[in-house]
Motif scaffolding. Sequence first.
Motif, PDB file in Angstrom:
ATOM      1  N   PRO A 169       0.815  -1.217   0.000  1.00 45.81           N
ATOM      2  CA  PRO A 169       0.000   0.000   0.000  1.00 45.81           C
ATOM      3  C   PRO A 169       0.852   1.272   0.000  1.00 45.81           C
ATOM      4  N   PHE A 170       2.166   1.126  -0.032  1.00 44.53           N
ATOM      5  CA  PHE A 170       3.090   2.259  -0.013  1.00 44.53           C
ATOM      6  C   PHE A 170       3.883   2.258  -1.318  1.00 44.53           C
ATOM      7  N   GLU A 171       4.548   3.373  -1.570  1.00 43.64           N
ATOM      8  CA  GLU A 171       5.292   3.531  -2.823  1.00 43.64           C
ATOM      9  C   GLU A 171       6.713   3.003  -2.702  1.00 43.64           C
ATOM     10  N   LEU A 172       7.242   2.573  -3.836  1.00 42.44           N
ATOM     11  CA  LEU A 172       8.638   2.176  -3.966  1.00 42.44           C
ATOM     12  C   LEU A 172       9.334   3.212  -4.830  1.00 42.44           C
ATOM     13  N   LEU A 173      10.531   3.610  -4.414  1.00 39.19           N
ATOM     14  CA  LEU A 173      11.284   4.652  -5.106  1.00 39.19           C
ATOM     15  C   LEU A 173      12.485   4.046  -5.809  1.00 39.19           C
ATOM     16  N   SER A 174      12.739   4.529  -7.014  1.00 44.48           N
ATOM     17  CA  SER A 174      13.846   4.025  -7.820  1.00 44.48           C
ATOM     18  C   SER A 174      15.033   4.976  -7.740  1.00 44.48           C
ATOM     19  N   ASP A 175      16.162   4.448  -7.263  1.00 41.17           N
ATOM     20  CA  ASP A 175      17.386   5.235  -7.141  1.00 41.17           C
ATOM     21  C   ASP A 175      18.487   4.604  -7.993  1.00 41.17           C
ATOM     22  N   GLU A 176      18.225   4.530  -9.294  1.00 42.36           N
ATOM     23  CA  GLU A 176      19.164   3.876 -10.213  1.00 42.36           C
ATOM     24  C   GLU A 176      20.525   4.570 -10.239  1.00 42.36           C
ATOM     25  N   ASP A 177      20.557   5.884  -9.993  1.00 42.35           N
ATOM     26  CA  ASP A 177      21.818   6.637 -10.002  1.00 42.35           C
ATOM     27  C   ASP A 177      22.511   6.649  -8.640  1.00 42.35           C
ATOM     28  N   GLU A 178      21.885   6.035  -7.648  1.00 43.98           N
ATOM     29  CA  GLU A 178      22.430   5.896  -6.292  1.00 43.98           C
ATOM     30  C   GLU A 178      22.608   7.223  -5.558  1.00 43.98           C
ATOM     31  N   GLU A 179      21.961   8.285  -6.006  1.00 38.84           N
ATOM     32  CA  GLU A 179      22.111   9.588  -5.344  1.00 38.84           C
ATOM     33  C   GLU A 179      21.636   9.543  -3.899  1.00 38.84           C
ATOM     34  N   VAL A 180      20.438   9.005  -3.685  1.00 35.73           N
ATOM     35  CA  VAL A 180      19.881   8.957  -2.335  1.00 35.73           C
ATOM     36  C   VAL A 180      20.560   7.859  -1.518  1.00 35.73           C
ATOM     37  N   CYS A 181      20.918   6.762  -2.169  1.00 36.26           N
ATOM     38  CA  CYS A 181      21.697   5.721  -1.486  1.00 36.26           C
ATOM     39  C   CYS A 181      22.985   6.304  -0.933  1.00 36.26           C
ATOM     40  N   ASN A 182      23.622   7.169  -1.709  1.00 36.51           N
ATOM     41  CA  ASN A 182      24.862   7.803  -1.264  1.00 36.51           C
ATOM     42  C   ASN A 182      24.596   8.841  -0.170  1.00 36.51           C
ATOM     43  N   LEU A 183      23.499   9.576  -0.282  1.00 40.83           N
ATOM     44  CA  LEU A 183      23.121  10.542   0.748  1.00 40.83           C
ATOM     45  C   LEU A 183      22.994   9.844   2.106  1.00 40.83           C
ATOM     46  N   PHE A 184      22.395   8.650   2.106  1.00 39.89           N
ATOM     47  CA  PHE A 184      22.184   7.899   3.344  1.00 39.89           C
ATOM     48  C   PHE A 184      23.327   6.906   3.634  1.00 39.89           C
ATOM     49  N   SER A 185      24.342   6.903   2.783  1.00 40.45           N
ATOM     50  CA  SER A 185      25.531   6.033   2.963  1.00 40.45           C
ATOM     51  C   SER A 185      25.162   4.563   3.148  1.00 40.45           C
ATOM     52  N   VAL A 186      24.322   4.048   2.240  1.00 42.27           N
ATOM     53  CA  VAL A 186      23.908   2.646   2.351  1.00 42.27           C
ATOM     54  C   VAL A 186      24.588   1.732   1.334  1.00 42.27           C
ATOM     55  N   MET A 187      25.423   2.285   0.462  1.00 42.21           N
ATOM     56  CA  MET A 187      26.136   1.459  -0.511  1.00 42.21           C
ATOM     57  C   MET A 187      27.366   0.856   0.164  1.00 42.21           C
ATOM     58  N   LYS A 188      27.474  -0.483   0.112  1.00 42.36           N
ATOM     59  CA  LYS A 188      28.552  -1.193   0.794  1.00 42.36           C
ATOM     60  C   LYS A 188      29.075  -2.321  -0.088  1.00 42.36           C
ATOM     61  N   MET A 189      30.281  -2.753   0.210  1.00 40.16           N
ATOM     62  CA  MET A 189      30.812  -3.964  -0.410  1.00 40.16           C
ATOM     63  C   MET A 189      30.267  -5.143   0.381  1.00 40.16           C
ATOM     64  N   LYS A 190      29.717  -6.135  -0.329  1.00 41.07           N
ATOM     65  CA  LYS A 190      29.103  -7.292   0.313  1.00 41.07           C
ATOM     66  C   LYS A 190      29.625  -8.564  -0.338  1.00 41.07           C
ATOM     67  N   ASN A 191      29.549  -9.646   0.379  1.00 40.46           N
ATOM     68  CA  ASN A 191      29.935 -10.947  -0.152  1.00 40.46           C
ATOM     69  C   ASN A 191      28.723 -11.652  -0.739  1.00 40.46           C
ATOM     70  N   MET A 192      28.778 -12.011  -2.005  1.00 42.77           N
ATOM     71  CA  MET A 192      27.703 -12.755  -2.653  1.00 42.77           C
ATOM     72  C   MET A 192      28.328 -13.983  -3.300  1.00 42.77           C
ATOM     73  N   TYR A 193      28.028 -15.131  -2.741  1.00 45.79           N
ATOM     74  CA  TYR A 193      28.545 -16.386  -3.286  1.00 45.79           C
ATOM     75  C   TYR A 193      30.055 -16.349  -3.446  1.00 45.79           C
ATOM     76  N   GLY A 194      30.735 -15.785  -2.415  1.00 48.49           N
ATOM     77  CA  GLY A 194      32.192 -15.761  -2.414  1.00 48.49           C
ATOM     78  C   GLY A 194      32.818 -14.625  -3.196  1.00 48.49           C
ATOM     79  N   LYS A 195      32.011 -13.768  -3.812  1.00 49.91           N
ATOM     80  CA  LYS A 195      32.544 -12.635  -4.572  1.00 49.91           C
ATOM     81  C   LYS A 195      32.158 -11.328  -3.888  1.00 49.91           C
ATOM     82  N   GLN A 196      33.049 -10.358  -3.975  1.00 51.69           N
ATOM     83  CA  GLN A 196      32.761  -9.024  -3.460  1.00 51.69           C
ATOM     84  C   GLN A 196      31.904  -8.270  -4.484  1.00 51.69           C
ATOM     85  N   VAL A 197      30.761  -7.797  -4.045  1.00 49.59           N
ATOM     86  CA  VAL A 197      29.899  -6.992  -4.908  1.00 49.59           C
ATOM     87  C   VAL A 197      29.457  -5.750  -4.141  1.00 49.59           C
TER      88      VAL A 197
END
Length: 160
Positions: free
Chosen positions: A86-114
């Motif tokens: 019942p709520f909206e989903l926002l698209s941050d394809e350019d990562e502007e807001v992700c960067n504003l909130f500092s949520v972009m991180k290096m993560k391990n996915m199946y043994g690889k850094q992504v």
Amino acid sequence: MLEINHAVENFKLPSTGNKEFSLSDCIGRNVIIYFYPKDDTPGCTTEGQDFRDNWHLFTEMNCIIVGVSRDSIKSHESFKVKMQFPFELLSDEDEEVCNLFSVMKMKNMYGKQVRGIERSTFVVDTQGILIKEWRGVKVPGHVQEVLDFINTFNSNSYQY
């Protein structure tokens, strides 16, 4: 870097429902912004369902909920319909807001850094002030934590 008890810079993002979300349009309401890695994946689906299932409680407490990921609006629209959010989903394809909130991180996915979104939730009060953040969120019980915080915040008329 955002800090608790400081104003959040206004931002705008494309939103489901063929809209544009602007934080400044939400003054007067508490805004719960939850960042999640990817539409239609198990953890993200469960988290969204938990917010959906408690949405009425949040709205009774003067809250708006928005989910943010780097997925496209087309992907968001499908996910929203499928899960009946019942709520909206926002698209941050350019990562502007992700960067504003500092949520972009290096993560391990199946043994690889992504590089990806670290599951995080933020509460912005009725005046646009960041009052709470959760980083590295584990889905089970998280939405209840947010609900409990809002309940306490509202009943204590939180002081800065």
